[in-house]
Design a protein around this motif. Structure first.
Motif, PDB file in Angstrom:
ATOM      1  N   GLN A  64      -7.153  -2.040   0.382  1.00  0.00           N
ATOM      2  CA  GLN A  64      -6.364  -3.265   0.242  1.00  0.00           C
ATOM      3  C   GLN A  64      -7.107  -4.300  -0.591  1.00  0.00           C
ATOM      4  N   TRP A  95      -6.802  -3.339  -4.217  1.00  0.00           N
ATOM      5  CA  TRP A  95      -5.483  -3.699  -4.749  1.00  0.00           C
ATOM      6  C   TRP A  95      -5.423  -5.191  -5.074  1.00  0.00           C
ATOM      7  N   SER A  98       0.847  -1.189   0.000  1.00  0.00           N
ATOM      8  CA  SER A  98       0.000   0.000   0.000  1.00  0.00           C
ATOM      9  C   SER A  98       0.878   1.232   0.000  1.00  0.00           C
TER      10      SER A  98
END
Length: 245
Positions: free
Chosen positions: A135, A138, A72
């Motif tokens: 997250q 992603w 991240s």
């Protein structure tokens, strides 16, 4: 110094003048760290919550053979996990991508702060949930999006997150990432990133020059990326007034 943490938290929950004052009092002194240095190492005792005030940082994991994954990106206003002090050891490192100015909130001070202010308690909880949502997005990129879609999505996300703290316009934002940083973030090689950047430029979608990203057609880039900013969960003033480029 501009307080990006209060600015970001106020995108989740409206903060009172008292909330902002208490938040400023809880922050420790600002510290500076050079680019590529670690703010906190994997395995360290996370006794405080680090807050990025200026510059860019990242969460990263590195394998024993040297392979590295950025999991991240941390921007001004981001707290590096608001409840990290509840753990016994860091399971990842937090590293500066650029020169960074940061401050820390001791765990006990954060617990006292959120007990005093229901607004700040909700804001930090929403930030933690939004971080988990980022997250997940992603993970979707790594599992589902093509190479060009991954890069386009990252560009859309960075611009939106920076706009939330007044550091981007609708079409421009700083982007101080190297091609190696992008490769480590998107699970690709630097060579592939270079080719993808050329393709985005050739389509007239972006210009990346002097560590600044210009998005020439935000709607087309978002469509290419399958980007929906709802996962960022900025419920207050999602489109802040633009700042000068």
């Amino acid at each position: 110094m501009h307080d990006p943490l209060a600015g970001k938290l106020s995108r989740y929950v409206p903060l009172s003048v008292a909330d902002r004052m208490w938040l400023a009092e809880a922050l420790g002194p600002a510290r500076s760290i050079a680019a590529r240095a670690d703010i906190i190492d994997e395995g360290d005792d996370p006794h405080a919550v680090n807050v990025i005030l200026e510059g860019w940082a990242c969460r990263a994991r590195q394998l024993a053979d040297g392979r590295r994954q950025i999991v991240s990106l941390l921007l001004p206003g981001d707290s590096c996990n608001p409840h990290i002090f509840l753990l016994d050891r860091m399971d990842h490192a937090i590293s500066a991508v650029t020169p960074v100015v940061y401050a820390s909130i001791p765990g006990a001070a954060l617990e006292s702060l959120t007990a005093r202010s229901p607004n700040l308690d909700r804001a930090f909880q929403r930030e933690a949930l939004a971080t988990a949502a980022i997250q997940r997005e992603w993970t979707v990129s790594l599992g589902c999006r093509s190479g060009i879609e991954r890069l386009a999505h990252l560009f859309c996300e960075m611009r939106a997150r920076l706009a939330a703290v007044g550091l981007a316009t609708r079409t421009t934002c700083p982007l101080p990432l190297t091609q190696h940083d992008l490769a480590h973030s998107l699970g690709q090689t630097s060579v592939h990133i270079n080719r993808t950047l050329q393709e985005l430029r050739a389509q007239g979608l972006i210009t990346l020059r002097s560590r600044r990203l210009t998005i020439h057609d935000p709607l087309r880039l978002a469509e290419l990326a399958h980007f929906d900013p709802a996962y960022l969960h900025f419920t207050v003033g999602m489109d802040p007034p633009p700042v000068e480029a």
